[in-house]
Design a protein around this motif. Structure first.
Motif, short mmCIF file in Angstrom:
data_model
loop_
_atom_site.label_atom_id
_atom_site.label_comp_id
_atom_site.label_asym_id
_atom_site.label_seq_id
_atom_site.Cartn_x
_atom_site.Cartn_y
_atom_site.Cartn_z
N LYS A 171 -44.65 34.33 6.78
CA LYS A 171 -43.53 34.22 5.85
C LYS A 171 -43.46 35.45 4.95
O LYS A 171 -44.50 36.03 4.60
CB LYS A 171 -43.65 32.96 5.02
N PRO A 172 -42.24 35.87 4.53
CA PRO A 172 -42.10 37.03 3.64
C PRO A 172 -42.83 36.83 2.32
O PRO A 172 -42.93 35.70 1.82
CB PRO A 172 -40.59 37.13 3.43
N THR A 173 -43.32 37.91 1.77
CA THR A 173 -43.96 37.90 0.45
C THR A 173 -43.13 38.73 -0.52
O THR A 173 -42.23 39.45 -0.12
CB THR A 173 -45.38 38.47 0.52
N LYS A 233 -38.69 31.09 -10.71
CA LYS A 233 -38.15 30.17 -9.72
C LYS A 233 -36.80 29.62 -10.14
O LYS A 233 -36.57 29.32 -11.30
CB LYS A 233 -39.13 29.01 -9.49
N GLY A 234 -35.90 29.51 -9.16
CA GLY A 234 -34.66 28.78 -9.30
C GLY A 234 -34.68 27.68 -8.26
O GLY A 234 -35.65 26.93 -8.17
N PRO A 235 -33.67 27.61 -7.39
CA PRO A 235 -33.74 26.67 -6.28
C PRO A 235 -34.83 27.06 -5.27
O PRO A 235 -35.22 26.26 -4.42
CB PRO A 235 -32.35 26.77 -5.63
N PHE A 236 -35.30 28.31 -5.38
CA PHE A 236 -36.36 28.85 -4.52
C PHE A 236 -37.11 29.90 -5.36
O PHE A 236 -36.63 30.34 -6.41
CB PHE A 236 -35.77 29.48 -3.26
N PRO A 237 -38.29 30.34 -4.94
CA PRO A 237 -39.02 31.36 -5.71
C PRO A 237 -38.24 32.66 -5.79
O PRO A 237 -37.69 33.13 -4.79
CB PRO A 237 -40.32 31.53 -4.90
N TYR A 238 -38.20 33.26 -6.98
CA TYR A 238 -37.46 34.51 -7.18
C TYR A 238 -38.37 35.73 -7.00
O TYR A 238 -38.32 36.68 -7.77
CB TYR A 238 -36.85 34.53 -8.58
N THR A 239 -39.17 35.70 -5.96
CA THR A 239 -39.97 36.88 -5.66
C THR A 239 -39.08 37.94 -5.03
O THR A 239 -38.08 37.63 -4.38
CB THR A 239 -41.12 36.54 -4.70
N ILE A 240 -39.45 39.19 -5.22
CA ILE A 240 -38.63 40.33 -4.82
C ILE A 240 -39.37 41.18 -3.79
O ILE A 240 -40.56 41.47 -3.97
CB ILE A 240 -38.30 41.23 -6.04
N SER A 241 -38.67 41.58 -2.75
CA SER A 241 -39.23 42.57 -1.82
C SER A 241 -38.99 43.94 -2.44
O SER A 241 -38.14 44.72 -2.03
CB SER A 241 -38.56 42.46 -0.45
N GLU A 297 -46.94 39.24 -12.02
CA GLU A 297 -46.57 37.84 -12.22
C GLU A 297 -45.23 37.73 -12.94
O GLU A 297 -44.90 38.57 -13.78
CB GLU A 297 -47.65 37.12 -13.03
N GLY A 298 -44.47 36.69 -12.64
CA GLY A 298 -43.23 36.43 -13.36
C GLY A 298 -43.52 36.03 -14.80
O GLY A 298 -44.59 35.49 -15.11
N THR A 299 -42.55 36.29 -15.67
CA THR A 299 -42.78 36.05 -17.11
C THR A 299 -42.16 34.76 -17.62
O THR A 299 -42.51 34.30 -18.70
CB THR A 299 -42.23 37.23 -17.93
N HIS A 300 -41.21 34.17 -16.85
CA HIS A 300 -40.56 32.94 -17.29
C HIS A 300 -40.51 31.97 -16.12
O HIS A 300 -40.13 32.35 -15.01
CB HIS A 300 -39.14 33.21 -17.80
#
Length: 386
Positions: A361-363, A114-122, A38-41
């Motif tokens: 959709k990409p995860t 998240k910024g303008p879109f989710p900051y998930t990373i491949s 999970e993201g921390t911020h």
């Protein structure tokens, strides 16, 4: 060169292959293996608010910014440079106006959700000091980025402040990318069978790395030093952009081999945000490191190695691109489709970014070693237009 041999390079007499059939590639994806975290911020703003002093707040605010040009066609944040008139995502002409954007790569480092879109990373690989992830651009099905999660380094020029340490860093970045290619891509037989010319299937992982294309851009679209590491073949549309001279343009792309040789001189240079990269080229050229020679060899090798490794099958593509228009591959009838939209759909089919998909959709995930305090500052601040 016969048309049949041209065909496996991603083009034939009718044009560049487009309209990738999902069913033809669905068994050859390389899923990411990094654990889900999970993201921390929630946002950059919440991260900044948590800092205990104004100095720390200012530092992270500074590290959260890029100076860019925004593509009007696909909205990609592109580097602001006269040497880059076209978007390196879709190929459209870029606007003249500069703007700022949030630094997505440093958002990854800080665990921003998240910024303008989710900051998930491949995400492909992670340690407390480095991460390797798939590049969203996906110029090939094996297109990686490597970033330091210890230092804030705006671009490769600033490595010249500390050449010995810079050399050690880029060597570690390359090794991290090579490990991912070896252990996740080259070890995947289904991917290899689908994308790589059969003659090379039995080549060792160590040997296949000689065909990789690696380097750094200046100016970058993200103000955090990142190594791009691509194992050909290029996707057919990306190969078309390469043939048009829209990839790895001179004096914007700096091959890893060139940067390494510059750093190996162990001659520092007092660079700052205003340092002209051509002054760097001139300075180290006088020390025997020729940018022109190394760049041209590297650029040519990308095309050569694409042709060497490509195994694109014409029956896997239902359309052709010719003179900016999309045609049906069988009837040769113009379809009236936008080539950028078709290319974007093909990328979703062919890329390994975000695999496995969920609901088509990409995860992605977040960096498990996310920083809570600012990255160590390697160089001066980015203050222009911010």
């Amino acid at each position: 060169m016969s048309s049949s041999f041209l065909g496996i390079h991603g083009l034939d007499n009718l044009g560049t292959y487009m309209g990738a059939a999902e069913a033809s590639f669905s068994a050859a994806h390389v899923n990411r293996t990094a654990e889900n975290t999970e993201g921390t911020h929630k946002t950059y703003s919440t991260l900044i608010e948590e800092q205990k002093t104004d100095r720390l707040k200012d530092t992270i605010t500074n590290q959260s910014q890029n100076i860019i040009k925004r593509c009007n066609q696909c909205s990609k944040a592109c580097a602001s440079s006269p040497l880059m008139p076209s978007c390196n995502g879709c190929g459209a002409e870029l606007p003249k106006e500069e703007t700022t954007s949030l630094n997505v790569f440093n958002g990854f480092v800080y665990g921003v959700r998240k910024g303008p879109f989710p900051y998930t990373i491949s995400l492909r690989s992670q340690t407390p000091s480095m991460m390797v992830f798939d590049d969203l651009l996906a110029a090939s099905s094996c297109h990686l980025n490597v970033i330091s999660t210890q230092y804030h380094i705006i671009d490769w020029r600033f490595l010249l402040l500390r050449p010995k340490q810079g050399l050690k860093l880029i060597n570690a970045m390359e090794a991290a990318a090579q490990a991912v290619v070896r252990d996740q891509y080259w070890a995947n037989e289904a991917w290899k069978q689908k994308y790589i010319y059969p003659e090379y299937h039995k080549v060792s992982a160590a040997a296949i790395l000689q065909y990789a294309f690696a380097g750094m851009n200046f100016p970058p679209s993200q103000f955090q030093l990142h190594l791009q590491y691509i194992l050909p073949p290029l996707l057919p549309y990306q190969y078309q952009l390469y043939r048009e001279g829209k990839h790895a343009t001179k004096h914007r792309f700096f091959p890893l081999k060139y940067i390494r040789k510059v750093l190996e001189t162990d001659v520092p240079m007092n660079v700052n945000m205003e340092t002209n990269v051509l002054d760097i080229v001139e300075k180290y050229g006088k020390l025997g490191v020729s940018y022109d020679k190394i760049y041209q060899e590297s650029y040519n090798s990308l095309g050569i190695n694409h042709k060497r490794l490509a195994y694109w099958q014409k029956n896997d593509f239902t359309m052709r691109l010719r003179d900016g228009k999309i045609y049906d591959a069988e009837s040769n009838e113009e379809l009236g489709l936008d080539m950028h939209s078709v290319a974007a759909k093909d990328k979703l089919t062919l890329q390994n970014y975000g695999r496995p998909y969920a609901n088509d959709k990409p995860t992605g995930t977040f960096y498990k070693y996310a920083r809570k305090t600012p990255l160590e500052t390697w160089n001066g601040s980015c203050t222009k237009n911010v």
